[in-house]
Design an enzyme around this catalytic site. Sequence first.
Site: not given
Ligand code: IMP
Length: 415
Positions: A13, A40-41
Amino acid sequence: MKADLIVGIQWGDEGKGKIVDLLAQKYDIVCRYQGGHNAGHTIVVEGKKIALHLIPSGILNPDAVNIIGNGVVVSPEALLKEMKQFDSLEGRLYVSDKAHMILKYHELIDKAKEKLRGKNAIGTTGRGIGPAYSDKISRVGHRLGELKDVDTLLEKIVSYFDSNRAIFDVLEIKLPDIDELKNELCEYKEKLAPYLADTTEYIWEAIENNKRILLEGAQGTMLDIDHGTYPYVTSSNTIAAGACTGLGLSPRDIAKVTGIAKAYCTRVGNGPFPTEDFTDEGQKLRDQGHEYGTTTGRPRRCGWFDAVAARYACRLNGCDELSIMKLDVLDGFDKIKICVAYEYKGEKIDYVPFDLENVTPVYEEFEGWKSVEGIRKFEELPESAKRYIKVIEDLTKTKVGMVSTSPDREDTIIM
Ligand code: IMP
């Protein structure tokens, strides 16, 4: 021509979307190499907000071709939904036939496992990312290219269900109806056929033909499966090296690496975050920065710029330059803190230790400023803001090449 790379150097982010969108105007091809629709962009163009999860940000440049590489885990359902926001993308979007699929059961496993973990939950996005990558590494995953023969794919999925039945039972996951699943797969096959390709060959050819290529990382360095705050990480290599495996490139194919960092820090989900601020100041960062997740809507944890983690990330990625995002969010703070070292087991250290949860940040305080919002020239920044940028350069040992002063594409200082 070699490819340039954009990578997040914090916990995701960082505002990569704005930079990729800005740069995408200059590139012929934009590629994603890891992660999935957990990313998410949010991009703001002429005041309009567009949220992208899987499709590279280059999609907003009508002349750019966008690639979703083999290292990405692709939910066909999420991809098709995202594609609907645009008119036909044929010829402008290619998805690797080697990319692994996220199917509905991956999402159900993700959510069920998080529930079981209780207070030790990772705080995943619940999109099935971890289970899909687990299946890939365990060699029981399914690649998009397998959609070409739905009957054989279905047989493999049924056999997967059979051999994992006990696990599905424990997790109280209801398996899908096989006819419905077949219909779903047939729909994916039909709708995705024009987009599936050998993207590695495509990029090799593009490199040979001197096309300008941009590689777009998702999440951030501190969420890297190997180098991040394990186990509170995502399930892929988010760092620059991931672009090689996730697209089929060699390290020699990469030219400039730009690290993206916010002027402060945020994190979603659980896990160590040394500079998290639990006071009103943290809340002020959240409010001024609109720090709520694009994918899940969760409030982000907020805190100060962590120069120790940033320096580590710059080294891991080989950053040539940093882009500092959301400098305007610090508008109106009397004092701004930067973490310059950690206190760890009674000592002051300047590296990221194995157990980051056991450090206490050592801060230096800097004068704040009234407003930098919308400023487009470095010389026009207040002296204290210029100094802040210079301190970041010194502490991270990396030149700052861009500073963003509002969500709008135009409000960017190029140094
Ligand atoms: P997962 O990728 O859904 O398995 O989540 C694993 C960790 O990565 C969690 O702490 C999520 O909040 C974080 N995370 C996954 N994608 C993003 C992103 O695009 N931005 C920020 N944190 C992310």
